[in-house]
Design a protein around this motif. Structure first.
Motif, PDB file in Angstrom:
ATOM      1  N   GLY A   1       0.904  -1.283   0.135  1.00 26.12           N
ATOM      2  CA  GLY A   1       0.218  -0.005  -0.185  1.00 26.12           C
ATOM      3  C   GLY A   1       0.772   1.214   0.039  1.00 26.12           C
ATOM      4  O   GLY A   1       1.830   1.200   0.567  1.00 26.12           O
TER       5      GLY A   1
ATOM      6  N   ALA B   1      -5.888  -0.403   6.026  1.00 25.27           N
ATOM      7  CA  ALA B   1      -5.333  -1.022   4.792  1.00 25.27           C
ATOM      8  C   ALA B   1      -4.663  -2.388   4.912  1.00 25.27           C
ATOM      9  O   ALA B   1      -5.011  -3.126   4.184  1.00 25.27           O
ATOM     10  CB  ALA B   1      -4.728   0.214   3.841  1.00 25.27           C
TER      11      ALA B   1
ATOM     12  N   LEU C   1      -7.197  -5.128   3.268  1.00 26.83           N
ATOM     13  CA  LEU C   1      -6.575  -5.142   1.895  1.00 26.83           C
ATOM     14  C   LEU C   1      -5.861  -6.265   1.694  1.00 26.83           C
ATOM     15  O   LEU C   1      -5.366  -6.702   0.782  1.00 26.83           O
ATOM     16  CB  LEU C   1      -5.954  -3.970   1.248  1.00 26.83           C
TER      17      LEU C   1
ATOM     18  N   VAL D   1      -1.214  -0.786  -4.227  1.00 29.38           N
ATOM     19  CA  VAL D   1      -2.325  -0.275  -4.201  1.00 29.38           C
ATOM     20  C   VAL D   1      -2.244   1.383  -3.510  1.00 29.38           C
ATOM     21  O   VAL D   1      -1.432   1.456  -2.511  1.00 29.38           O
ATOM     22  CB  VAL D   1      -3.311  -0.853  -3.233  1.00 29.38           C
TER      23      VAL D   1
ATOM     24  N   ALA E   1      -7.356   2.557  -2.747  1.00 26.65           N
ATOM     25  CA  ALA E   1      -8.402   2.196  -1.699  1.00 26.65           C
ATOM     26  C   ALA E   1      -8.819   3.533  -1.173  1.00 26.65           C
ATOM     27  O   ALA E   1      -7.637   4.320  -0.744  1.00 26.65           O
ATOM     28  CB  ALA E   1      -7.846   1.325  -0.581  1.00 26.65           C
TER      29      ALA E   1
ATOM     30  N   ALA F   1     -12.598  -6.162  -1.364  1.00 29.53           N
ATOM     31  CA  ALA F   1     -11.201  -5.302  -1.022  1.00 29.53           C
ATOM     32  C   ALA F   1     -10.011  -6.373  -0.824  1.00 29.53           C
ATOM     33  O   ALA F   1      -9.078  -5.665  -1.104  1.00 29.53           O
ATOM     34  CB  ALA F   1     -11.613  -4.475   0.131  1.00 29.53           C
TER      35      ALA F   1
ATOM     36  N   LEU G   1      -8.182  -6.717  -3.973  1.00 29.43           N
ATOM     37  CA  LEU G   1      -8.031  -5.238  -4.751  1.00 29.43           C
ATOM     38  C   LEU G   1      -6.472  -5.149  -5.253  1.00 29.43           C
ATOM     39  O   LEU G   1      -6.263  -4.600  -6.639  1.00 29.43           O
ATOM     40  CB  LEU G   1      -8.174  -4.023  -3.920  1.00 29.43           C
TER      41      LEU G   1
END
Length: 185
Positions: A4, A24, A28, A99, A126, A156, A159
């Motif tokens: 992320g 996150a 995620l 992400v 996200a 999610a 993702l």
């Protein structure tokens, strides 16, 4: 590996940034979150911006979770815009699944970011809920422009490996902390 990318001024970094990062990581199913401390947001006043090295050091002192890495590399590559930074990363790390992470407050102005549509083509996004934005963020101009790319919150965890454009809005506990409010205390 799923990474992320959480960009911002981090002026100063605070527990709300940790909350977003941990949300996150969990929701995620990310392996890491990288805080990209920007030299300066083109849409914000730089008059109140602490020096980059101070913000990076303060963020590193706060982010003790080993899954969170703090970097100020944008200044070193001469990047001023998020799209340029993300393109640079994707080209240099093609095996990683990135992400882009942003707060719901940023979604409202996302259409003003230079080449925001390119960001959505480079990697999934996200959006983490913030107080006061739960109802308004999904109707933001960028959210509407990419409405067909929105995935269900239940999906999610996938993702990071989805083709772009793809984005999701993550509801849940929200942090009201903001760097702006902390600076005015």
């Amino acid at each position: 590996m799923r990474i992320g990318l959480y960009g911002g001024s981090f002026n100063p970094a605070h527990a709300g940034h940790l909350h977003v990062s941990r949300t996150a990581l969990r929701r995620l199913r990310l392996d890491r979150v990288w805080w990209l401390v920007t030299p300066g947001n083109p849409l914000k006043d730089h008059g109140v911006l602490a020096p980059l090295d101070e913000r990076v050091a303060q963020a590193r002192a706060l982010a003790t979770d080993p899954r969170i890495a703090v970097t100020g590399f944008e200044g070193g590559i001469g990047s001023r815009y998020t799209a340029d930074t993300l393109r640079w990363l994707v080209r240099r790390q093609p095996a990683l699944h990135f992400v882009w992470i942003m707060g719901a407050d940023s979604l409202g102005t996302f259409h003003r970011w230079r080449r925001f549509d390119e960001i959505l083509s480079l990697m999934p996004v996200a959006v983490i809920d913030r107080p006061g934005y739960t109802l308004t963020a999904p109707s933001a101009r960028a959210a509407q422009a990419f409405a067909s790319a929105r995935i269900q919150e239940a999906d999610a965890p996938t993702l990071a490996i989805r083709p772009t454009p793809a984005w999701t809005f993550l509801h849940g506990p929200r942090s009201a902390l903001s760097s702006t409010a902390l600076r005015t205390r």
